[in-house]
Design an enzyme around this catalytic site. Structure first.
Site, PDB file in Angstrom:
ATOM      1  CE  LYS A 189      -3.999   1.990   0.076  1.00  0.00           C
ATOM      2  NZ  LYS A 189      -4.999   1.883  -1.018  1.00  0.00           N
ATOM      3  CG  ASP A 245      -3.506 -11.778   9.568  1.00  0.00           C
ATOM      4  OD1 ASP A 245      -3.662 -13.015   9.671  1.00  0.00           O
ATOM      5  OD2 ASP A 245      -4.199 -10.948  10.193  1.00  0.00           O
TER       6      ASP A 245
END
Ligand code: IPM
Ligand code: MG
Length: 351
Positions: A189, A245
């Site tokens: 990101k 995750d």
């Protein structure tokens, strides 16, 4: 001479011990069939043990475990303990303190009946997510300033080192080299979390050494969307700890759910930790409703890592054979009992 492997077993909380029991039955059957031996050592760590002794993971046990060949872990987490205490103290401790910097999470659809997506087949869903496992916000201290006050500030850094970034990216390129498609996607990101520019730069640097690999980039939000919309676009992807995750839970869903998703926490040259990615589901503990296929699949990953390639392929093949056979129509908890699924895998394995 046949090999003997020392395996540390941590059943853990909730349904952990039940699924591990089935994993071990399959491991023993594979050992018998492929002519190697297993020596198991049980470790009691988890919430029950903490409640009884206040001990989370003693130093002495850690020292003993690092000399073994692998760790098989069920699940950790129980609402009777403070949030995150035992998860961080057991799973986190093993990942971080043993420096198991790779979290490998294959996502493979064995049969379309298990896929919640319309018109997707096993040809469309076959990827590996390489999740960084020792950095990021996970290993930083939470800081609460003026806790409870109107001006409270809470923070936990997203912190990446060049060494940590480079080794996971390099590992991911190596995984991509073993695959037919030879594609590697970087997921980050970096447009919002500018610290992840380190991933952008290191990825480009390492890519120069792997001209055979076709590289690509996606932001984590878009990657989550594409994993649902066009899972066939994914081959191998590398990402940070926290994003890894999250996206691997999405991956677990498109391959048929948490009942099937397995992972390996490794560091080449060191022992590995193998576990299902699902949680402990404390409410289901002892009911024999948990699906052990994720743990059995983690056993296959463990065998592969130990170098028992044929055994690994046989266990993976047994799961594939079972799921293709139509004998199992749902992977949901309770659709088949935990031990019945273990029996079915054993039958496929031919023991
Ligand atoms: C996982 C789990 C763990 C994580 C939890 C139990 C701390 O969700 O292995 O994916 O966040 O890494
Ligand atoms: Mg998770």
């Amino acid at each position: 001479m046949s090999n003997t492997y020392d395996i540390a077993v941590i059943g853990g909380d909730g349904v952990g011990p039940e699924v591990v029991r089935e994993g071990l039955r399959v491991l023993n059957a594979a050992a018998e069939r492929f002519g190697f031996s297993i020596r198991l050592t049980d470790y009691p760590y988890g919430t029950e043990h903490w409640l009884a002794t206040e001990e989370i993971f003693p130093e002495a046990a850690t020292r003993e475990i690092v000399d073994q060949d692998a760790i098989l872990l069920g699940a950790i987490g129980d609402p009777r303990a403070p949030v995150g205490l035992i998860e961080r103290g057991v799973i986190g401790h093993l990942r971080w303190d043993l420096d198991l910097y790779v979290n490998l999470r294959p996502i493979k659809l064995y049969h379309e009946r298990f896929c919640p997506l319309k018109d997707k087949t096993p040809a469309d869903i076959d990827m590996v997510i390489v999740r960084e496992n020792t950095e990021d916000a996970y290993v930083q201290k939470p800081v609460f300033e003026d806790q409870g006050g109107a001006d409270e500030v809470a923070s936990q850094q997203m912190r990446y080192t060049r060494a940590g970034t480079e080794r996971i990216i390099r590992y991911a390129f190596e995984v991509a080299m073993t695959r037919e498609r030879k594609e590697l996607l970087l997921i980050d990101k970096a447009n919002a979390v500018r610290a992840q520019d380190l991933y952008t730069r290191v990825f480009a640097e390492v890519a120069e050494e792997y001209p055979e690999i076709k590289t690509d980039h996606a932001y984590i939000d878009a990657a989550c969307m594409w994993m649902i919309k066009n899972p066939e676009w994914f081959d191998v992807a590398v990402t940070t700890n926290l994003f890894g995750d999250i996206i691997t839970d999405v991956g677990a869903m498109i391959q048929g759910g948490m009942g099937l998703a397995a992972s390996a926490n490794v560091h080449p040259g060191k022992l590995g930790l193998f576990e299902p990615i699902h949680g402990s589901f404390p409410k289901a503990a002892g009911k024999s409703t948990a699906n052990p296929l994720a743990t059995i699949s983690a056993v296959a990953m463990m065998l592969e890592y130990l170098g028992e390639r044929e055994a690994a392929q046989a266990v993976d093949g047994a799961i594939a054979g079972l799921l293709e056979s139509g004998a199992v129509t749902s992977l949901k908890a309770g659709a088949n009992s935990t031990d019945a699924l273990g029996d079915m895998v054993l039958a496929q394995l031919g023991n």
